[in-house]
Design a protein around this motif. Structure first.
Motif, PDB file in Angstrom:
ATOM      1  N   TYR A   1     -40.259 -27.051  54.588  1.00  0.00           N
ATOM      2  CA  TYR A   1     -39.437 -27.538  53.483  1.00  0.00           C
ATOM      3  C   TYR A   1     -40.206 -27.574  52.159  1.00  0.00           C
ATOM      4  CZ  TYR A   1     -36.585 -29.060  57.424  1.00  0.00           C
ATOM      5  OH  TYR A   1     -35.844 -29.084  58.578  1.00  0.00           O
ATOM      6  N   GLY A   2     -41.473 -27.880  52.238  1.00  0.00           N
ATOM      7  CA  GLY A   2     -42.277 -27.980  51.026  1.00  0.00           C
ATOM      8  C   GLY A   2     -42.380 -26.678  50.261  1.00  0.00           C
ATOM      9  N   ASN A   3     -42.297 -25.539  50.950  1.00  0.00           N
ATOM     10  CA  ASN A   3     -42.428 -24.251  50.265  1.00  0.00           C
ATOM     11  C   ASN A   3     -41.296 -24.034  49.260  1.00  0.00           C
ATOM     12  OD1 ASN A   3     -40.387 -21.937  51.420  1.00  0.00           O
ATOM     13  ND2 ASN A   3     -40.857 -23.437  53.020  1.00  0.00           N
TER      14      ASN A   3
ATOM     15  N   ARG B   1     -50.633 -29.303  42.284  1.00  0.00           N
ATOM     16  CA  ARG B   1     -51.907 -29.704  42.872  1.00  0.00           C
ATOM     17  C   ARG B   1     -51.888 -29.639  44.399  1.00  0.00           C
ATOM     18  NH1 ARG B   1     -53.535 -35.026  39.183  1.00  0.00           N
ATOM     19  NH2 ARG B   1     -54.107 -33.849  37.284  1.00  0.00           N
ATOM     20  N   ASN B   2     -50.714 -29.747  44.969  1.00  0.00           N
ATOM     21  CA  ASN B   2     -50.575 -29.721  46.431  1.00  0.00           C
ATOM     22  C   ASN B   2     -49.836 -28.472  46.914  1.00  0.00           C
ATOM     23  OD1 ASN B   2     -51.422 -32.704  47.325  1.00  0.00           O
ATOM     24  ND2 ASN B   2     -50.178 -32.872  45.474  1.00  0.00           N
ATOM     25  N   CYS B   3     -49.777 -27.440  46.072  1.00  0.00           N
ATOM     26  CA  CYS B   3     -48.970 -26.265  46.402  1.00  0.00           C
ATOM     27  C   CYS B   3     -49.497 -25.512  47.621  1.00  0.00           C
ATOM     28  CB  CYS B   3     -48.869 -25.336  45.200  1.00  0.00           C
ATOM     29  SG  CYS B   3     -50.442 -24.618  44.669  1.00  0.00           S
ATOM     30  N   LEU B   4     -50.798 -25.502  47.854  1.00  0.00           N
ATOM     31  CA  LEU B   4     -51.346 -24.784  49.014  1.00  0.00           C
ATOM     32  C   LEU B   4     -50.863 -25.422  50.311  1.00  0.00           C
ATOM     33  CD1 LEU B   4     -53.141 -22.502  50.014  1.00  0.00           C
ATOM     34  CD2 LEU B   4     -55.101 -24.065  49.914  1.00  0.00           C
ATOM     35  N   PHE B   5     -50.835 -26.736  50.348  1.00  0.00           N
ATOM     36  CA  PHE B   5     -50.331 -27.428  51.535  1.00  0.00           C
ATOM     37  C   PHE B   5     -48.817 -27.301  51.639  1.00  0.00           C
ATOM     38  CE2 PHE B   5     -48.331 -31.381  53.041  1.00  0.00           C
ATOM     39  CZ  PHE B   5     -48.727 -31.346  54.372  1.00  0.00           C
ATOM     40  N   LEU B   6     -48.126 -27.485  50.509  1.00  0.00           N
ATOM     41  CA  LEU B   6     -46.668 -27.433  50.529  1.00  0.00           C
ATOM     42  C   LEU B   6     -46.147 -26.044  50.861  1.00  0.00           C
ATOM     43  CD1 LEU B   6     -45.845 -29.592  47.365  1.00  0.00           C
ATOM     44  CD2 LEU B   6     -45.661 -30.274  49.766  1.00  0.00           C
ATOM     45  N   ALA B   7     -46.877 -25.009  50.446  1.00  0.00           N
ATOM     46  CA  ALA B   7     -46.432 -23.632  50.692  1.00  0.00           C
ATOM     47  C   ALA B   7     -46.340 -23.321  52.175  1.00  0.00           C
ATOM     48  CB  ALA B   7     -47.372 -22.651  50.007  1.00  0.00           C
ATOM     49  N   GLN B   8     -47.095 -24.012  53.005  1.00  0.00           N
ATOM     50  CA  GLN B   8     -47.106 -23.758  54.441  1.00  0.00           C
ATOM     51  C   GLN B   8     -46.136 -24.645  55.210  1.00  0.00           C
ATOM     52  OE1 GLN B   8     -51.294 -23.228  55.947  1.00  0.00           O
ATOM     53  NE2 GLN B   8     -51.841 -23.773  53.846  1.00  0.00           N
ATOM     54  N   ASP B   9     -45.445 -25.511  54.510  1.00  0.00           N
ATOM     55  CA  ASP B   9     -44.487 -26.407  55.161  1.00  0.00           C
ATOM     56  C   ASP B   9     -43.099 -25.789  55.128  1.00  0.00           C
ATOM     57  OD1 ASP B   9     -44.008 -29.364  56.127  1.00  0.00           O
ATOM     58  OD2 ASP B   9     -42.442 -28.955  54.643  1.00  0.00           O
TER      59      ASP B   9
ATOM     60  N   CYS C   1     -44.224 -37.827  46.259  1.00  0.00           N
ATOM     61  CA  CYS C   1     -43.933 -36.396  46.141  1.00  0.00           C
ATOM     62  C   CYS C   1     -44.128 -35.644  47.456  1.00  0.00           C
ATOM     63  CB  CYS C   1     -44.812 -35.777  45.050  1.00  0.00           C
ATOM     64  SG  CYS C   1     -44.575 -34.004  44.833  1.00  0.00           S
ATOM     65  N   ILE C   2     -45.260 -35.835  48.120  1.00  0.00           N
ATOM     66  CA  ILE C   2     -45.554 -35.094  49.349  1.00  0.00           C
ATOM     67  C   ILE C   2     -44.600 -35.492  50.457  1.00  0.00           C
ATOM     68  CG2 ILE C   2     -47.341 -34.478  51.011  1.00  0.00           C
ATOM     69  CD1 ILE C   2     -47.841 -33.579  48.130  1.00  0.00           C
ATOM     70  N   ASP C   3     -44.302 -36.777  50.549  1.00  0.00           N
ATOM     71  CA  ASP C   3     -43.418 -37.262  51.615  1.00  0.00           C
ATOM     72  C   ASP C   3     -42.025 -36.670  51.500  1.00  0.00           C
ATOM     73  OD1 ASP C   3     -45.353 -38.978  52.805  1.00  0.00           O
ATOM     74  OD2 ASP C   3     -45.029 -40.417  51.196  1.00  0.00           O
ATOM     75  N   ILE C   4     -41.457 -36.692  50.319  1.00  0.00           N
ATOM     76  CA  ILE C   4     -40.090 -36.191  50.180  1.00  0.00           C
ATOM     77  C   ILE C   4     -40.044 -34.660  50.108  1.00  0.00           C
ATOM     78  CG2 ILE C   4     -39.286 -38.311  49.088  1.00  0.00           C
ATOM     79  CD1 ILE C   4     -39.409 -37.003  46.417  1.00  0.00           C
ATOM     80  N   ALA C   5     -41.117 -34.029  49.623  1.00  0.00           N
ATOM     81  CA  ALA C   5     -41.136 -32.557  49.536  1.00  0.00           C
ATOM     82  C   ALA C   5     -41.160 -31.921  50.913  1.00  0.00           C
ATOM     83  CB  ALA C   5     -42.335 -32.093  48.728  1.00  0.00           C
ATOM     84  N   THR C   6     -41.727 -32.596  51.884  1.00  0.00           N
ATOM     85  CA  THR C   6     -41.838 -32.051  53.244  1.00  0.00           C
ATOM     86  C   THR C   6     -40.731 -32.558  54.156  1.00  0.00           C
ATOM     87  OG1 THR C   6     -43.394 -33.837  53.803  1.00  0.00           O
ATOM     88  CG2 THR C   6     -44.329 -31.728  53.099  1.00  0.00           C
ATOM     89  N   HIS C   7     -39.685 -33.100  53.568  1.00  0.00           N
ATOM     90  CA  HIS C   7     -38.555 -33.599  54.362  1.00  0.00           C
ATOM     91  C   HIS C   7     -37.326 -32.744  54.094  1.00  0.00           C
ATOM     92  CE1 HIS C   7     -35.266 -36.318  55.624  1.00  0.00           C
ATOM     93  NE2 HIS C   7     -36.153 -36.768  56.496  1.00  0.00           N
ATOM     94  N   GLN C   8     -36.484 -32.608  55.107  1.00  0.00           N
ATOM     95  CA  GLN C   8     -35.312 -31.741  55.012  1.00  0.00           C
ATOM     96  C   GLN C   8     -34.414 -32.100  53.839  1.00  0.00           C
ATOM     97  OE1 GLN C   8     -32.862 -31.845  58.511  1.00  0.00           O
ATOM     98  NE2 GLN C   8     -31.406 -30.351  57.749  1.00  0.00           N
ATOM     99  N   HIS C   9     -34.118 -33.367  53.678  1.00  0.00           N
ATOM    100  CA  HIS C   9     -33.247 -33.806  52.588  1.00  0.00           C
ATOM    101  C   HIS C   9     -34.039 -34.166  51.336  1.00  0.00           C
ATOM    102  CE1 HIS C   9     -30.167 -33.765  55.619  1.00  0.00           C
ATOM    103  NE2 HIS C   9     -30.800 -34.685  56.332  1.00  0.00           N
TER     104      HIS C   9
END
Length: 469
Positions: A349-351, A339-347, A305-313
């Protein structure tokens, strides 16, 4: 019945008196030495061989004069030196109009001169009745004896499929022809399916072939591209191959076909999801296959989840996975994102993945996200990508507004916040969505800093429309 390659007396007469034969004889007599012995090893076995040799005997064939140079000048060249001229000549003969075909059926020969008489679909010719011409639907044997049929093109389909015009002609035959035409083309294409799938022109022929072939032929293609581990994944990563694999996913029907394709794609999910070409194959699986067949996608999407959420595609693939999943699969995906929304929100692509969950308006998921973000709204507001997240919370989640406003007005230096390149947009959003006492509290904190009205970042904050209740 005549065998292929044999000619009857009428055809022999045509060949002996045709302008093409005269032109051939002219060049033939120019050869040094005994003409009969020097050309014996280049003897022609059939009318189709004669025509093919006349068109492809040199590399300067332009369609109008097949003998612009000596027919044997370039016999030393390799097999594929004249691919383009070969395909163009075949296409020229494949696309002969029916009017020209009709004329060739009713030619009147006088000595070495060729003259045409006016011929209609139904009339007379030299006092003999002429039957109306009706073309067959199949391209096999459709053309006259003086022009090659699809069967005569066997051995050249490989070259035509890799040429722009040749590929289009073959697609037209597949589209308008019969199952027999499909079988003829399939038999020559099948040994080279992988090569054609990644070819700039051949990939279009493969897509058309997948549309018109029967289930047995489609299964043979699938077995060919899944025979080697990772082969189908490599094809899907190719700019041309990805189109064929997507069409393959659309066309598979039987359980065996689905199992073979999904098993081959499973091992390369992460590479496919994060690739500019491969991610479209995963998305096409989500669109065309059942939830049960896509189970391997949901499992790997949760795991990575984290790997693909923080990637452009990958972030696009993750959002599609959430949209197409159901039941426990969707719950697992959303839980992992929350569970990882705080980290993803600052990325960067993850946001988008977190915003997508909020836009779903799932009460439990939204509550989990807001709980994770609580106490971090000021920090998130001053970051480029996470500031979009805070704005989304203000607009989509009314229950989050009091907490966000309270955190914003509690900062020691509120003047720095309204001058921030990103936080000022969050404050503008807060002013536009809040009402009543909450809006009044925010306005009272902003008014003392009216001296910053001319600041480029504060200009819209002090707009009358936002500050008025």
């Amino acid at each position: 019945m005549m065998k292929r390659g044999e000619i009857d007396e009428e055809e022999a007469l045509y060949l002996s008196h045709s302008p093409l034969q005269n032109s051939w004889n002219h060049h033939h007599n120019l050869l040094p030495g005994d003409s009969s012995s020097s050309s014996s090893r280049f003897s022609l076995r059939s009318p189709s061989d004669y025509l093919l040799s006349s068109y492809f005997s040199n590399g300067h064939c332009n369609g109008s004069s097949p003998f612009t140079s000596h027919p044997f000048d370039k016999m030393t060249k390799t097999k594929y030196d004249h691919d383009l001229s070969l395909c163009e000549s075949l296409l020229h003969r494949l696309n002969i109009s029916e009017e020209e075909q009709e004329k060739s059926h009713h030619q009147n020969f006088t000595g070495n001169q060729l003259s045409y008489k006016s011929v209609h679909h139904q009339g007379t010719f030299n006092n003999h009745s002429v039957q109306s011409y009706s073309p067959r639907r199949s391209f096999v044997g459709r053309f006259s004896d003086h022009h090659p049929s699809l069967l005569d093109l066997q051995g050249y389909i490989y070259l035509m499929a890799k040429d722009q015009h040749g590929c289009r002609s073959l697609q037209k035959i597949l589209e308008d022809g019969t199952s027999l035409d499909t079988m003829v083309i399939f038999n020559e294409v099948f040994p080279h399916v992988v090569e054609f799938m990644i070819n700039p022109f051949g990939n279009y022929l493969m897509q058309k072939l997948l549309d018109v072939c029967n289930e047995e032929q489609r299964t043979m293609i699938i077995l060919a591209v899944t025979s080697e581990p990772g082969l189908l994944v490599r094809i899907a990563l190719n700019p041309h191959g990805t189109r064929v694999v997507q069409r393959l996913v659309e066309s598979i029907k039987t359980k065996k076909q689905v199992f073979l394709v999904t098993s081959a794609l499973r091992t390369g999910f992460l590479n496919l999801a994060m690739d500019v070409n491969g991610n479209h194959v995963i998305q096409r699986c989500l669109q065309c296959l059942t939830t049960q067949d896509n189970e391997f996608i949901f499992e790997d999407a949760t795991r990575f989840c984290i790997d693909i959420a923080t990637h452009q595609h990958g972030c696009c693939v993750l959002q599609k996975c959430v949209a197409y999943s159901t039941g426990q699969q969707r719950e697992n995906l959303i839980t992992k994102i929350c569970r990882n929304c705080l980290f993803l929100a600052q990325d960067r692509y993850g946001n988008y993945a977190v915003q997508f969950v909020i836009e779903m308006r799932d009460f439990q998921a939204t509550a989990m996200v807001l709980a994770r973000l609580k106490g971090h709204y000021v920090e998130l507001s001053m970051r480029k990508f996470s500031s979009h997240m805070v704005e989304r919370c203000l607009k989509q989640c009314p229950e989050s507004r009091p907490q966000i406003v309270l955190e914003l007005i509690s900062v020691p230096r509120f003047d720095l916040l309204i001058q921030d390149p990103f936080a000022n947009f969050v404050i503008q959003a807060a002013l536009s969505v809040t009402k009543g006492s909450l809006h009044d509290i925010l306005v009272e904190v902003i008014r003392p800093h009216s001296n910053l009205r001319k600041n480029p970042y504060c200009k819209k904050i002090f707009s009358r429309n936002l500050l008025r209740n």
